[in-house]
Design a protein around this motif. Sequence first.
Motif, mmCIF file in Angstrom:
data_model
loop_
_atom_site.group_PDB
_atom_site.id
_atom_site.type_symbol
_atom_site.label_atom_id
_atom_site.label_comp_id
_atom_site.label_asym_id
_atom_site.label_seq_id
_atom_site.Cartn_x
_atom_site.Cartn_y
_atom_site.Cartn_z
ATOM 1 N N ILE A 117 0.684 -1.152 0.073
ATOM 2 C CA ILE A 117 0.105 0.122 0.074
ATOM 3 C C ILE A 117 0.937 1.103 -0.184
ATOM 4 N N TRP B 91 -5.314 2.793 -0.303
ATOM 5 C CA TRP B 91 -5.440 1.424 -0.247
ATOM 6 C C TRP B 91 -5.261 0.927 1.372
ATOM 7 N N VAL C 155 -4.753 -4.855 -4.221
ATOM 8 C CA VAL C 155 -3.702 -4.951 -3.324
ATOM 9 C C VAL C 155 -3.461 -6.383 -2.804
#
Length: 236
Positions: free
Chosen positions: A195, A202, A211
């Motif tokens: 992230i 995210w 992700v």
Amino acid sequence: MSKAPSQRGFFGRLFRGLFVLLVVFGLIGPILTTATYRFVPPPITWLMIQRVFEGKGFDRRWRGLDDISPRLVRAVIAAEDAKFCEHRGFDFNALEKAIANNAKGRKLRGGSTISQQTAKNVYLWPGRSYVRKGLEAYFTVLIETMWGKRRIMEVYLNSIEWGPGVYGAEAAARKNFGVSADKLTPAQAARLAAILPSPLKWKAAKPGPYVKRRSGRIGKAAGTVNRAGMADCVLG
């Protein structure tokens, strides 16, 4: 007629004074500050101040590198800067690829190394400009020369943004997984590394499909980093 020499003398002294200030604050000051940060944790950064004014809060808990999981070190090297132990602050091949990629109109891709990101986060304000990039390069050279790789990684892992008001590995580990940074599993470390390009968007704790895929790739790459000794300058 007598005023001209006096005026020249005044402006001469003013110029010399400004020159001295430039040398002190523009050259000596950053060197002394960088030497201090070699041993003392850098204080709050410009980005942290901006986020506080944006109402995002502030959570940062400094941890020495020995108290941060090696799994996270390998994961961020795999995700952000695979040649961290090889370069002296700048990865020109990655920069060329980023320029070529962006010139084709594809999704913007950065070419900054962990060293450059550390210099930017610790010393500079958010934003993009040629002046800022020049200063980033200057501070990158300073920290590479005066800190070494272990200290750069330590400061990096304690300074980067990992969510709204969340800075550093310890705060990120506790916020997302309820554990200390030294207890991160390989999967958790890979998610935190995944992230980093967009920590306000995210989520590591509840990742979306992208992700999840990205953290899976990073986890495999971290294994390569381990086997190939690509983190030995930090963990060796």
